[in-house]
Write a protein that holds these residues in place. Structure first.
Motif, PDB file in Angstrom:
ATOM      1  N   MET A  63       0.803  -1.217   0.000  1.00 55.84           N
ATOM      2  CA  MET A  63       0.000   0.000   0.000  1.00 55.84           C
ATOM      3  C   MET A  63       0.838   1.271   0.000  1.00 55.84           C
ATOM      4  N   ASN A 116      -1.989   3.368  -2.958  1.00 54.45           N
ATOM      5  CA  ASN A 116      -3.185   3.935  -2.327  1.00 54.45           C
ATOM      6  C   ASN A 116      -3.912   4.861  -3.303  1.00 54.45           C
ATOM      7  N   GLY A 167      -6.284   6.844  -2.621  1.00 55.95           N
ATOM      8  CA  GLY A 167      -6.827   7.996  -1.917  1.00 55.95           C
ATOM      9  C   GLY A 167      -6.245   9.330  -2.331  1.00 55.95           C
ATOM     10  N   ALA A 224      -0.424  10.834   0.643  1.00 59.80           N
ATOM     11  CA  ALA A 224       0.166   9.500   0.759  1.00 59.80           C
ATOM     12  C   ALA A 224       0.780   9.281   2.136  1.00 59.80           C
ATOM     13  N   GLY A 283      -1.927   8.653   4.620  1.00 55.18           N
ATOM     14  CA  GLY A 283      -2.487   7.318   4.433  1.00 55.18           C
ATOM     15  C   GLY A 283      -1.606   6.251   5.051  1.00 55.18           C
ATOM     16  N   PHE A 324      -2.456   3.637   8.026  1.00 54.58           N
ATOM     17  CA  PHE A 324      -2.274   2.186   7.906  1.00 54.58           C
ATOM     18  C   PHE A 324      -1.439   1.651   9.062  1.00 54.58           C
ATOM     19  N   TYR A 381      -8.337  -3.294  -3.564  1.00 55.34           N
ATOM     20  CA  TYR A 381      -8.051  -3.144  -2.134  1.00 55.34           C
ATOM     21  C   TYR A 381      -9.029  -3.965  -1.301  1.00 55.34           C
ATOM     22  N   VAL A 427      -7.717  -0.311   6.496  1.00 51.79           N
ATOM     23  CA  VAL A 427      -7.494  -0.067   5.076  1.00 51.79           C
ATOM     24  C   VAL A 427      -8.367   1.077   4.585  1.00 51.79           C
ATOM     25  N   GLY A 446      -7.202   4.444   5.978  1.00 51.61           N
ATOM     26  CA  GLY A 446      -6.030   4.975   5.287  1.00 51.61           C
ATOM     27  C   GLY A 446      -6.380   5.612   3.958  1.00 51.61           C
ATOM     28  N   VAL A 447      -7.300   4.996   3.219  1.00 53.02           N
ATOM     29  CA  VAL A 447      -7.727   5.561   1.930  1.00 53.02           C
ATOM     30  C   VAL A 447      -8.494   6.857   2.149  1.00 53.02           C
ATOM     31  N   ALA A 463      -6.184   9.741   3.426  1.00 51.77           N
ATOM     32  CA  ALA A 463      -5.356  10.221   2.319  1.00 51.77           C
ATOM     33  C   ALA A 463      -6.176  11.080   1.355  1.00 51.77           C
TER      34      ALA A 463
END
Length: 491
Positions: A223, A227, A229, A284, A287, A291, A310, A322, A325-326, A329
């Motif tokens: 990831m 990612n 995001g 990033a 994110g 994570f 994902y 998960v 984190g997305v 971000a």
């Protein structure tokens, strides 16, 4: 289009792109095997969804033997055909047996190298084999070469690669322990926009991620650069606060990027306003920190980097981390990009959007003609009927597939059914292509592969005047007697 490029002076970036392309082209055809292993891992390991001691026995041999051998065969076959693939698997088994780490990186090196060796050997022996001795010479040549390569791999190449692999692994694990893993975004995000993400992902993070997954059942390494995001946040900000062409095209790019996993869609938006690379880096970083906070990971590399990939590769107990984190971000990237766009007082950004790649000196390619020159060459090419148009990209399965699909639909609406439009990886572009369409950042690499090709280099697959011009020229070339200028080109 460009017909007079020289392939002699290829920049370092193009060479690194080509290297990343080789890595991608070894990995992409075997992604199904990686996903199968990931699913088995998610289900049958002791902490999986359906723990099963017997079926868990599949996990270790698959990652140790099957996956590296598939990579090696694919890499060898790419250069040396079937015989190159066979030689690559012989050499790689020496790597596997002679080392204690999973030999993904070794397979990616020995595979193409074996293909090259086999190609050179076959070329040397081709005119030197006496009539009637072809089979015995061919069999013994690959057998002797395989024996030598297997022994060298076991004794020298394997231990060397293992030492290099351990160094990279220890360095990144040191970052994990110190909490500074997010700083890798300073490398990842600019590299992605420069189309160098495949070198990092397939060459470094994926092999490390597979090893960590074997031990822990998941890995954050998958990831670090995939990612979706940050790109989603940037495109959302352009959809709300962007201007003209950028604002119109951003919503469509969101669907292709976030759901389809083609991250190349947001690259022109970053290049148009280079300051937004800060948004990507901060998004990033946030994110990765999220994570880490949740201890989240995936069981295999998400390729393409779609939110669906994902979801499919998230192990039990990791969905919250998960998705968090997305989302984090996305929010950070959206807010940062919004500030940058709102602070921009320029009245219109159409020109910026169309010339986003050429405005960046680092991305500027040598020998690119102006739009007017390109159109002039395109018009001259229309003197002959255009029957075969090839869209090309790094792996031949992402942006090129999307571009080819869109263009086929537009040709169909224009009443043209006699033109073949297909997508390829750059190294597989057919020599009989009348026109080759690529992203502008990949033009130099395309020229190095097909120096005589008629190339149309795009800033964006969603809205680019050059693709509209190409459509008009195809219609002109395939409709005798029709006034193509009066044809309404539907978007």
């Amino acid at each position: 289009m460009n017909t007079n490029h020289s392939a002699k002076h290829v920049s370092k970036r193009a060479r690194v792109q080509a290297f990343g392309g080789y890595l991608t082209n070894m990995v992409i055809p075997n992604i199904g095997a990686f996903i199968a292993w990931g699913i088995a891992t998610a289900l049958f390991i002791p902490t999986g969804w359906l723990p099963n001691q017997a079926l868990n026995e599949l996990i270790n041999p698959t990652i140790k033997y099957l996956l590296p051998l598939l990579l090696a065969y694919t890499g060898g076959r790419m250069i040396g055909g079937h015989r190159g693939g066979v030689l690559a698997t012989i050499g790689t088994i020496g790597l596997i047996i002679g080392s204690d780490v999973t030999m993904f990186l070794g397979a990616m090196i020995v595979g193409p190298l074996s293909g090259w060796i086999m190609k050179k050997m076959d070329a040397y022996l081709e005119k030197r084999i006496p009539a009637g001795f072809e089979m015995i010479v061919n069999n013994f040549s690959i057998g002797i070469a395989g024996f030598v390569l297997m022994v060298l791999s076991y004794l020298i190449v394997g231990p060397t690669i293992q030492a290099a692999n351990n160094f990279v692994k220890d360095s990144i694990e040191a970052l994990v322990k110190t909490g500074f893993l997010p700083i890798l975004s300073l490398i990842n995000e600019p590299a992605k926009v420069l189309f160098l993400n495949n070198v990092i992902d397939q060459g470094v993070y994926y092999p490390l991620g597979m090893e960590q997954t074997l031990e822990a059942g998941k890995s954050i390494y998958f990831m670090l650069a995939s990612n979706p995001g940050p790109g989603l946040g940037l495109l959302l900000a352009y959809s709300v606060f962007g201007k003209s062409a950028a604002r119109r095209t951003a919503p469509g790019a969101i669907i292709i990027h976030f759901l389809g996993g083609i991250h190349e869609m947001y690259f022109p938006y970053v290049l148009m306003k280079p300051l937004t690379i800060i948004s990507m880096i901060l998004g990033a970083m946030s994110g990765i920190m999220t994570f880490q906070l949740f201890g989240a990971g995936l069981v295999a590399g998400p390729s393409p980097g779609s939110i669906f990939a994902y979801m499919a590769l998230t192990p039990r107990g990791n969905f919250v981390g998960v998705f968090a984190g997305v989302i984090v971000a996305t929010i950070v990237s959206f807010l940062t990009t919004s500030v940058i766009l709102k602070a921009d007082s320029s009245p219109n950004d159409d020109a910026q959007f169309e010339g986003s790649v050429t405005r960046s000196k680092d991305m500027k390619l040598e020998g690119i003609n102006s739009n007017e020159a390109a159109r002039s060459e395109l018009s001259s090419a229309a003197a002959t009927v255009l029957r075969k148009i090839s869209f090309a990209c790094d792996a031949g399965m992402g942006s090129s597939a999307m571009g080819a699909t869109i263009f086929r639909k537009r040709l169909k609406r224009a009443g043209i059914s006699c033109v073949t439009v297909k997508h390829y990886r750059i190294e597989d572009i057919p020599e009989d292509s009348d026109v080759v369409v690529v992203h502008k950042d990949l033009e130099e690499r395309t020229v190095a592969t097909r120096p005589s090709a008629n190339i149309v280099a795009l800033d964006s697959y969603l809205e680019d005047p050059k693709i509209d011009e190409l459509l008009r020229e195809v219609v002109r070339a395939n409709r005798d007697g029709d006034d193509a200028d009066e044809l309404r080109v539907r978007q």
